[in-house]
Each structure stands twice: as structure tokens, then as C-alpha cells.
Design a protein around this motif. Structure first.
Motif, PDB file in Angstrom:
ATOM      1  N   VAL A 210      -1.676   4.287   8.085  1.00  0.00           N
ATOM      2  CA  VAL A 210      -1.500   2.869   7.182  1.00  0.00           C
ATOM      3  C   VAL A 210      -1.536   1.336   8.334  1.00  0.00           C
ATOM      4  O   VAL A 210      -1.931   1.040   8.103  1.00  0.00           O
TER       5      VAL A 210
ATOM      6  N   SER B 182       3.312   6.608  -6.804  1.00  0.00           N
ATOM      7  CA  SER B 182       4.178   5.451  -6.883  1.00  0.00           C
ATOM      8  C   SER B 182       4.872   5.309  -7.766  1.00  0.00           C
ATOM      9  O   SER B 182       5.579   5.829  -8.407  1.00  0.00           O
TER      10      SER B 182
ATOM     11  N   SER C 221       1.950   1.581  -4.074  1.00  0.00           N
ATOM     12  CA  SER C 221       1.490   2.225  -4.115  1.00  0.00           C
ATOM     13  C   SER C 221       1.041   3.711  -4.320  1.00  0.00           C
ATOM     14  O   SER C 221       0.890   4.281  -5.504  1.00  0.00           O
TER      15      SER C 221
ATOM     16  N   SER D  79       0.413  -1.553  -0.346  1.00  0.00           N
ATOM     17  CA  SER D  79      -0.168   0.005   0.091  1.00  0.00           C
ATOM     18  C   SER D  79       0.508   1.662  -0.024  1.00  0.00           C
ATOM     19  O   SER D  79       0.718   2.253  -0.604  1.00  0.00           O
TER      20      SER D  79
ATOM     21  N   THR E 173      -1.580  -5.447  -1.203  1.00  0.00           N
ATOM     22  CA  THR E 173      -2.349  -4.209  -0.472  1.00  0.00           C
ATOM     23  C   THR E 173      -3.044  -4.836   0.074  1.00  0.00           C
ATOM     24  O   THR E 173      -3.903  -5.903   0.770  1.00  0.00           O
ATOM     25  N   LEU E 174      -3.339  -3.327   0.924  1.00  0.00           N
ATOM     26  CA  LEU E 174      -3.944  -3.267   2.090  1.00  0.00           C
ATOM     27  C   LEU E 174      -5.940  -3.690   1.469  1.00  0.00           C
ATOM     28  O   LEU E 174      -6.628  -4.878   1.760  1.00  0.00           O
ATOM     29  N   ASP E 175      -5.980  -3.303   0.135  1.00  0.00           N
ATOM     30  CA  ASP E 175      -7.501  -3.699  -0.409  1.00  0.00           C
ATOM     31  C   ASP E 175      -7.392  -4.460  -0.918  1.00  0.00           C
ATOM     32  O   ASP E 175      -8.303  -4.680  -1.608  1.00  0.00           O
TER      33      ASP E 175
END
Length: 207
Positions: A185, A65, A57, A54, A73-75
Motif C-alpha cells: 500500500v 471492506s 476499502s 484504501s 482512497t489512493l485511486d
């Protein structure tokens, strides 16, 4: 192979220097970099990869990025349930990339707390009995003794700052985030989901 403790003075710069040296040595043809950041956001220790993915990115304080492809990533995490699909996607989308795999690893009390930078593929899930294909030309791991321990979140934050800042130092055009820029984050869940895949660690370290 390099072992770097994130609490050492200038740890991120030392990490960056070691990574740059390994890239010069092993990526002599300057193949395009692909970062594969493995883990699940549901476990504080095992979310090391997604947190770093993340940050790379969308670099805090710049909105840019890194000029490389980022998976995990977290998503949109890369974990045991979608790992092989991700490998197929990378093979389909990229022609001879140079892959850097990032994950949590399990080690003993002597190894715990260190970041390991090593040539060769990472074997995600081996430490917890999962059979997944190896990945990467270089591997970066943050070593935990227990990814579920209360201290794992603290340790993960130190690892992720050292590794992400070290990677960003390879790109002078990007402003490296200050520690305070990364705080948001780390606001991630800590439930008991065990879908992650901490990498195994060679038992011969520090012998």
C-alpha cells in the motif's frame, strides 16, 4: 481527546479502545459510520488519508471492506480540488451519518509523531491557508512537523498502520492485517504536487 504514539506497545489496540469509547459516547444512536479520508497521494506526508481509505476499502489478506462508506482512497482521493463536491455527495447519499474525518495535520516538534483522536469537526487546509468547510463528528489526524521532509514517508507508514489496524479491530469479523500485509500500500509517488490539504492543529496541544 487522545494522543497516541504509534511506536507505543499495543498502540493500535489503544487507539481502537479510545475510538470505541468515543463512538459509544458520541454516537449513542448508532448512526451509520462514514469515513472521509482526506489528502493527496502525491505527497508522502499528505497521503495518510488516502492510504487508510484504501486499506479500509479492501482489507489486505481478506479482500473484504469495513461495513461503512469510505470516501478518499489512493485511486480516488479527496483533496482541496474536489472536497466541496465530496461534501455535497455525502449529504445527498446519506441520512444523518456519523462522519469520521481522517487527515494529516501540522504541529510543533512536541506534537509531531503522535496520532490525535478528537471530538468535533476537522478543518482541512486551514494550516496552509485554504478555506474549506469543516467536516466530521470525530477527527483522526497524524501529526507532522513537515509533510515534505524525508522522514515524512516513514512517519506516514507508522501512522497509517496504527490507525487502520485500530479501526479494523472494531470489526472482529475482519482479519486485521499484519504489518507485512500493508507494505504494498505504501508504494506511492513522492513528487512535488501541492494539491493536498493538511489539516491545521490546535496550537494549545500539550500545554
Amino acid at each position: 481527546m487522545y494522543w497516541i504514539h504509534p511506536d507505543f506497545p499495543d498502540a493500535s489496540q489503544s487507539f481502537s479502545n479510545c475510538l470505541a469509547s468515543m463512538l459509544r459516547q458520541y454516537n449513542k444512536k448508532n448512526r451509520p459510520l462514514v469515513f472521509v479520508c482526506i489528502g493527496t497521494p502525491s505527497i508522502l506526508g499528505d497521503c495518510l488519508g488516502p492510504v487508510i481509505g484504501s486499506i479500509l476499502s479492501v482489507v489486505p489478506a481478506s479482500g473484504n471492506s469495513v461495513p461503512a462508506d469510505i470516501y478518499g482512497t489512493l485511486d480516488a482521493p479527496v483533496h482541496a480540488l474536489n472536497f466541496q463536491d465530496t461534501c455535497r455527495e455525502i449529504k445527498k447519499r446519506h441520512q444523518k451519518p456519523f462522519i469520521i474525518a481522517i487527515d494529516a495535520a501540522l504541529g510543533n516538534s512536541t506534537q509531531s509523531g503522535y496520532v490525535l483522536l478528537k471530538k468535533g469537526p476537522l478543518h482541512p487546509g486551514k494550516g496552509v491557508g485554504k478555506k474549506l468547510p469543516p467536516i466530521g463528528h470525530l477527527q483522526i489526524t497524524g501529526v507532522f512537523q513537515d509533510i515534505f521532509a524525508p522522514a515524512a514517508g516513514h512517519q506516514m507508514a507508522r501512522f497509517s498502520r496504527c490507525i487502520s489496524q485500530g479501526i479494523l479491530k472494531l470489526y472482529p469479523a475482519l482479519q486485521c492485517p499484519k504489518q507485512s500485509d500493508l507494505i504494498d500500500v505504501f508504494q506511492i509517488p513522492a513528487n512535488g504536487n501541492t494539491a493536498g490539504n493538511p489539516a491545521d492543529l490546535d496550537s494549545g496541544r500539550f500545554d
